[in-house]
Write a protein that holds these residues in place. Structure first.
Motif, PDB file in Angstrom:
ATOM      1  N   HIS A 145      26.559 -19.487  -4.483  1.00  0.00           N
ATOM      2  CA  HIS A 145      27.585 -20.485  -4.152  1.00  0.00           C
ATOM      3  C   HIS A 145      28.954 -20.012  -4.628  1.00  0.00           C
ATOM      4  N   PRO A 146      29.491 -18.965  -4.010  1.00  0.00           N
ATOM      5  CA  PRO A 146      30.797 -18.445  -4.440  1.00  0.00           C
ATOM      6  C   PRO A 146      31.942 -19.432  -4.228  1.00  0.00           C
ATOM      7  N   GLU A 147      31.744 -20.436  -3.362  1.00  0.00           N
ATOM      8  CA  GLU A 147      32.810 -21.406  -3.104  1.00  0.00           C
ATOM      9  C   GLU A 147      33.134 -22.248  -4.341  1.00  0.00           C
ATOM     10  N   LEU A 148      32.230 -22.247  -5.314  1.00  0.00           N
ATOM     11  CA  LEU A 148      32.463 -23.037  -6.531  1.00  0.00           C
ATOM     12  C   LEU A 148      33.346 -22.315  -7.541  1.00  0.00           C
ATOM     13  N   LYS A 149      33.468 -21.011  -7.414  1.00  0.00           N
ATOM     14  CA  LYS A 149      34.133 -20.212  -8.444  1.00  0.00           C
ATOM     15  C   LYS A 149      35.553 -20.689  -8.774  1.00  0.00           C
ATOM     16  N   PRO A 150      36.416 -20.993  -7.783  1.00  0.00           N
ATOM     17  CA  PRO A 150      37.789 -21.418  -8.130  1.00  0.00           C
ATOM     18  C   PRO A 150      37.841 -22.679  -8.987  1.00  0.00           C
ATOM     19  N   TYR A 151      36.822 -23.522  -8.886  1.00  0.00           N
ATOM     20  CA  TYR A 151      36.818 -24.781  -9.627  1.00  0.00           C
ATOM     21  C   TYR A 151      36.331 -24.614 -11.066  1.00  0.00           C
ATOM     22  N   PHE A 154      39.751 -20.860 -15.491  1.00  0.00           N
ATOM     23  CA  PHE A 154      41.131 -20.963 -15.956  1.00  0.00           C
ATOM     24  C   PHE A 154      41.513 -19.607 -16.548  1.00  0.00           C
ATOM     25  N   ASP A 155      42.662 -19.115 -16.172  1.00  0.00           N
ATOM     26  CA  ASP A 155      43.173 -17.859 -16.729  1.00  0.00           C
ATOM     27  C   ASP A 155      42.179 -16.712 -16.605  1.00  0.00           C
ATOM     28  N   GLY A 156      41.457 -16.680 -15.482  1.00  0.00           N
ATOM     29  CA  GLY A 156      40.543 -15.570 -15.236  1.00  0.00           C
ATOM     30  C   GLY A 156      39.225 -15.649 -15.976  1.00  0.00           C
ATOM     31  N   LYS A 157      38.969 -16.759 -16.686  1.00  0.00           N
ATOM     32  CA  LYS A 157      37.717 -16.911 -17.419  1.00  0.00           C
ATOM     33  C   LYS A 157      36.994 -18.173 -16.952  1.00  0.00           C
ATOM     34  N   THR A 158      35.664 -18.141 -17.028  1.00  0.00           N
ATOM     35  CA  THR A 158      34.866 -19.303 -16.636  1.00  0.00           C
ATOM     36  C   THR A 158      34.769 -20.276 -17.796  1.00  0.00           C
ATOM     37  N   TYR A 159      35.223 -21.500 -17.565  1.00  0.00           N
ATOM     38  CA  TYR A 159      35.154 -22.558 -18.573  1.00  0.00           C
ATOM     39  C   TYR A 159      34.230 -23.699 -18.147  1.00  0.00           C
ATOM     40  N   ILE A 160      33.870 -23.750 -16.878  1.00  0.00           N
ATOM     41  CA  ILE A 160      33.181 -24.919 -16.335  1.00  0.00           C
ATOM     42  C   ILE A 160      31.885 -24.500 -15.653  1.00  0.00           C
ATOM     43  N   ALA A 161      30.829 -25.260 -15.902  1.00  0.00           N
ATOM     44  CA  ALA A 161      29.581 -25.138 -15.146  1.00  0.00           C
ATOM     45  C   ALA A 161      29.525 -26.290 -14.150  1.00  0.00           C
ATOM     46  N   THR A 162      29.061 -26.015 -12.955  1.00  0.00           N
ATOM     47  CA  THR A 162      29.001 -27.073 -11.938  1.00  0.00           C
ATOM     48  C   THR A 162      27.989 -26.705 -10.873  1.00  0.00           C
ATOM     49  N   GLN A 336      37.751 -37.819   0.278  1.00  0.00           N
ATOM     50  CA  GLN A 336      36.523 -37.042   0.153  1.00  0.00           C
ATOM     51  C   GLN A 336      36.666 -36.145  -1.080  1.00  0.00           C
ATOM     52  N   GLU A 337      35.566 -35.961  -1.773  1.00  0.00           N
ATOM     53  CA  GLU A 337      35.583 -35.167  -2.997  1.00  0.00           C
ATOM     54  C   GLU A 337      35.630 -33.675  -2.679  1.00  0.00           C
ATOM     55  N   PRO A 338      36.144 -32.863  -3.600  1.00  0.00           N
ATOM     56  CA  PRO A 338      36.060 -31.412  -3.450  1.00  0.00           C
ATOM     57  C   PRO A 338      34.609 -30.956  -3.598  1.00  0.00           C
ATOM     58  N   PRO A 339      34.296 -29.695  -3.268  1.00  0.00           N
ATOM     59  CA  PRO A 339      32.896 -29.249  -3.237  1.00  0.00           C
ATOM     60  C   PRO A 339      32.199 -29.195  -4.586  1.00  0.00           C
ATOM     61  N   ALA A 340      32.954 -29.045  -5.673  1.00  0.00           N
ATOM     62  CA  ALA A 340      32.324 -28.977  -6.998  1.00  0.00           C
ATOM     63  C   ALA A 340      31.978 -30.381  -7.477  1.00  0.00           C
ATOM     64  N   ASN A 341      30.791 -30.524  -8.025  1.00  0.00           N
ATOM     65  CA  ASN A 341      30.326 -31.838  -8.481  1.00  0.00           C
ATOM     66  C   ASN A 341      30.713 -32.067  -9.938  1.00  0.00           C
ATOM     67  N   LYS A 342      29.809 -32.506 -10.769  1.00  0.00           N
ATOM     68  CA  LYS A 342      30.112 -32.726 -12.182  1.00  0.00           C
ATOM     69  C   LYS A 342      30.628 -31.434 -12.806  1.00  0.00           C
ATOM     70  N   LEU A 343      31.693 -31.547 -13.586  1.00  0.00           N
ATOM     71  CA  LEU A 343      32.298 -30.385 -14.232  1.00  0.00           C
ATOM     72  C   LEU A 343      31.924 -30.416 -15.711  1.00  0.00           C
ATOM     73  N   ASP A 409      22.446 -30.323  -9.773  1.00  0.00           N
ATOM     74  CA  ASP A 409      21.383 -30.553  -8.799  1.00  0.00           C
ATOM     75  C   ASP A 409      21.703 -29.872  -7.477  1.00  0.00           C
ATOM     76  N   GLN A 410      20.743 -29.938  -6.556  1.00  0.00           N
ATOM     77  CA  GLN A 410      20.914 -29.322  -5.240  1.00  0.00           C
ATOM     78  C   GLN A 410      20.592 -30.315  -4.134  1.00  0.00           C
ATOM     79  N   TYR A 411      20.874 -31.577  -4.390  1.00  0.00           N
ATOM     80  CA  TYR A 411      20.505 -32.629  -3.446  1.00  0.00           C
ATOM     81  C   TYR A 411      21.578 -32.828  -2.379  1.00  0.00           C
ATOM     82  N   SER A 412      21.180 -32.815  -1.122  1.00  0.00           N
ATOM     83  CA  SER A 412      22.124 -33.074  -0.035  1.00  0.00           C
ATOM     84  C   SER A 412      21.377 -33.649   1.161  1.00  0.00           C
TER      85      SER A 412
END
Length: 521
Positions: A145-151, A154-162, A336-343, A409-412
């Motif tokens: 799910h590379p579409e989640l990466k921008p969300y 911060f500053d080139g490091k991953t701070y959020i799991a989603t 409508q919400e952005p693609p990333a769910n709980k941050l 989760d992966q529910y849709s």
């Protein structure tokens, strides 16, 4: 769990009263009260926030301990401590816990802006190293799910799991209308703002419920009301819009004057209940709708409990979802919400990041299904690979709160799944059909989101904290203050206060942020 792999691509994150199920019978087999495994060794411990929406019945337990939390502790090999955060005060509560050094290891919310603030404050930490070192399932999920990466960065490091939102969790705001009232008064479904206002006036003045009394309103609503009106004009106060090559905060666009004018007209003409200004939890608004006293409901795309109560109170009511109406600026989708769910972020002071990663891996690796839907044969049965609720009332009591614990989760679901998932009673099946229609309508018109996420930098966070109560006061004056406070006056005051607080510099920094982070993407 048969066919679970097929469900993993099917299944997202909304509270479906007619079908959500919990997890287990509440058995604590396999664990002891001191958080030890059967062999006597101590389980790894991790704490995590959970939003308290007041949905757990007293005999089901609490947000800290219930059948869902017991199931997770039993099956995950972890001792997970859940820290309830009141939904309506979530960021304030988290800020208080952080300041006191009492925040949980894992914290989550839906707003990336807030997570940026925590990063700027040094309250959270990067997690790239932990994912690389400890994760298997979540690491693989991110790669898929590379579409989640921008969300997440911060500053080139991953701070959020989603995890990715399902279509049902991307859809959010919606409008509903009493088709039976339209039919009785000989009115067509409104497609423009002018037509909508005409319909609202007729619902107020022409006795659509036929009781001979002047006791109906054009509309009632939940907390989405102003957001819906803002979206119709593509002037959402919490978002930034592109105007030419510059980004402009939504409530400083010229379109925002039309938002204020519409809200003012609804209030002045009595098309909505004038006491809503002080109805902070919108319970009176809800009551007006479910008792059949309002013709339009500005709310959410999925309103199972309101629908059930309306049909119980007014059996002949025919409620249908309808599309956003157009304005002089065109036609835009509702929020409508952005693609990333709980941050999900990691407390900088957490003691066991490996345990935190283990929880995320366990959750994303199919276990979210059992957390959401509960016991097969107790809460649901599988029909064509889709979980069908056995007893809507049982599920409503026992596990309407369960999906929130599935932090990944992966529910849709698909719109056609709702009829299968719903209980078989008449109202549940009737609503399931409408639910599918509502999801389709909610996603038919794309919500205008000019940039994927808002600017984030300390000066913006600071000014917004000061500006928010001032803007609320100004807008309330415009809406309720009669002819003395015009929408144009309101816009002048909003811009004046923003400037006084240092808004010119913030706008400059926001433009620089856009040029650096998003232009050309």
């Amino acid at each position: 769990m048969i066919q679970r792999k097929r469900m993993a691509v099917l299944l997202g994150t909304t509270l479906l009263t007619t079908m959500v199920a919990a997890c287990s019978s509440g058995s604590e087999e396999g664990q002891s009260g001191d958080g030890k495994k059967d062999d006597g060794s101590k389980k790894p411990e991790v704490s995590i926030s959970i939003l308290d929406r007041g949905q757990i019945a007293s005999d089901e337990g609490t947000y800290e301990s219930n059948r869902v939390t017991k199931y997770i502790n039993e099956k995950s090999g972890l001792n997970v401590k859940w820290v309830p955060i009141l939904r309506t005060q979530s960021t304030q509560k988290l800020n208080t816990l952080i300041a006191a050094g009492e925040a949980p290891d894992l914290m989550w919310e839906y707003g990336r802006d807030y997570m940026s603030t925590l990063k700027d404050q040094g309250a959270i930490q990067p997690i790239d190293e932990y994912i690389e070192k400890y994760s298997t399932s979540y690491k693989a999920y991110l790669q898929a799910h590379p579409e989640l990466k921008p969300y997440t960065m911060f500053d080139g490091k991953t701070y959020i799991a989603t995890s990715a939102r399902g279509i049902d969790a991307i859809a959010n705001h919606a409008m509903w209308i009493r088709q039976d009232w339209l039919d009785k008064l000989g009115l067509k479904m409104p497609t423009t703002m002018d037509e909508l206002m005409t319909v609202l006036r007729a619902f107020k003045d022409k006795d659509p419920d036929g009781n001979g009394k002047n006791d109906t309103l054009g509309a009632a609503f939940n907390f989405n009301y102003t957001g819906i009106i803002q979206a119709l004009y593509a002037a959402h106060g919490g978002l930034w819009y592109l105007e030419g090559d510059k980004i402009v905060k939504g409530n400083f666009t010229d379109r925002y004057a039309d938002v204020l004018a519409t809200l003012k007209a609804m209030f002045d003409e009595g098309l909505v209940d004038k006491e809503y200004i002080t109805d902070k939890n919108y319970q009176k608004e809800r009551q007006l709708f479910v008792t059949g006293k309002a013709g339009v409901y500005f709310a959410s795309w999925n309103i199972p409990s309101e629908y059930r109560e309306l049909k119980q109170n007014v059996p002949d009511a025919k409620l249908v979802p309808f599309e956003p109406v157009s304005t002089k600026y065109g036609k835009f989708g509702l929020y409508q919400e952005p693609p990333a769910n709980k941050l999900i972020v990691f407390n900088k002071n957490m003691k066991d990041p490996q345990a935190a990663i283990k929880l995320l891996d366990w959750m994303i690796d199919k276990n979210w299904f059992d957390v959401r839907f509960g016991q097969e044969g107790v809460h649901y049965k599988l029909v064509n690979g889709v979980p069908q609720a056995i007893d809507a009332e049982k599920n409503k009591k026992e596990i309407i709160y369960a999906p929130e614990y599935a932090v990944l989760d992966q529910y849709s679901p698909k719109p056609e799944d709702f009829a299968i998932m719903a209980a078989q009673d008449t109202i549940s099946q009737e609503y399931a059909k409408l639910q599918g229609e509502s999801l389709t309508v909610a996603m038919k018109n794309k919500f205008r989101r000019d940039i994927p996420f808002n600017p984030t930098f300390p000066e913006l966070s600071e000014i917004q904290t000061s500006f928010a109560p001032l803007s609320e006061e100004i807008e309330t004056k415009v809406i309720t203050g009669g002819t003395q406070y015009t929408p144009q006056w309101g816009m002048e005051q909003l811009r004046k206060e923003w400037k006084r607080l240092g808004g010119d510099n913030v706008d400059k920094l926001a433009q620089e942020w856009y040029q650096k982070n998003l232009k050309g993407q």
